[in-house]
Design an enzyme around this catalytic site. Structure first.
Site, mmCIF file in Angstrom:
data_model
loop_
_atom_site.group_PDB
_atom_site.id
_atom_site.type_symbol
_atom_site.label_atom_id
_atom_site.label_comp_id
_atom_site.label_asym_id
_atom_site.label_seq_id
_atom_site.Cartn_x
_atom_site.Cartn_y
_atom_site.Cartn_z
ATOM 1 N NE ARG A 268 -2.718 -2.570 2.732
ATOM 2 C CZ ARG A 268 -2.966 -2.806 4.020
ATOM 3 N NH1 ARG A 268 -3.433 -1.847 4.782
ATOM 4 N NH2 ARG A 268 -2.741 -3.991 4.520
ATOM 5 C CD GLU B 294 -2.450 -4.884 14.305
ATOM 6 O OE1 GLU B 294 -2.455 -4.321 13.193
ATOM 7 O OE2 GLU B 294 -3.243 -4.631 15.216
#
Ligand code: PRP
Ligand code: HPA
Length: 163
Positions: free
Chosen positions: A51, A88
């Protein structure tokens, strides 16, 4: 989005920014203003897979500088440097072409979001192996409670939105 891509993760989605041309140019405006105010000279923008690729080239064009890719493993041809890191919600390995940056070049790193900082930390490590001078990491969204900015010290983080 709650519980995406795994239970317990609140996923902050940047798709609405990309869909709205005014929002996208506002994001790039804010990055450009910040960079022009805080950095006298930038040689390159390094964007993170995937991204960071959506925003990095737009900012690089505004600043009149080049863009280089930090990619997931196995995607870049030629000699590369690589580093493993934790996310994460998983594990990954990042790579950069060894000739992407020349020693001493001033590089600004961009991604959409800072969570634990594992991804940006890996990018910093890669750029350091190429002897780049890391100016700063810039992101649209910073998930403050995960303390990613602490992990990236001494490198500074600039974020447009904090949750
Ligand atoms: C997301 C996001 C950041 C990173 C942040 O990417 O776009 O790159 O995680 O997490 P961290 O601060 O805990 O490292 P992801 O690895 O999901 O890959 P993608 O961009 O290919 O979807
Ligand atoms: N949103 C998008 N990407 C992410 C997130 C998130 O909340 N956490 C880690 N990567």
């Amino acid at each position: 989005f709650v519980d995406f891509p795994r239970e317990g993760i609140v996923f902050r989605d940047i798709c609405p920014i990309l869909k709205d041309p005014a929002a996208l140019s506002a994001v790039i405006d804010l990055f450009e203003e910040h960079v022009r105010r805080n950095h006298q000279h930038v040689d390159l923008i390094a964007g993170l897979d995937a991204r960071g690729f959506l925003f990095g080239p737009l900012l690089a064009q505004r600043l009149g500088v080049g863009f280089v890719q930090v990619r997931k493993k196995g995607k870049l041809p030629g000699p590369t440097a690589s580093v493993a890191y934790e996310l994460e919600y998983g594990k990954a390995e990042a790579e950069i072409q060894k000739d992407a940056v020349a020693p001493g070049q001033k590089v600004l790193i961009i991604d959409d979001l800072l969570a634990t900082g594992g991804t940006l930390y890996a990018a910093c490590e890669l750029l350091k192996t190429l002897q780049a001078e890391i100016l700063e990491c810039v992101v649209i969204i910073e998930l403050k409670e995960l303390r990613g900015a602490d992990r990236l010290q001494p490198h500074a983080v600039f974020s447009l939105l904090q949750f």
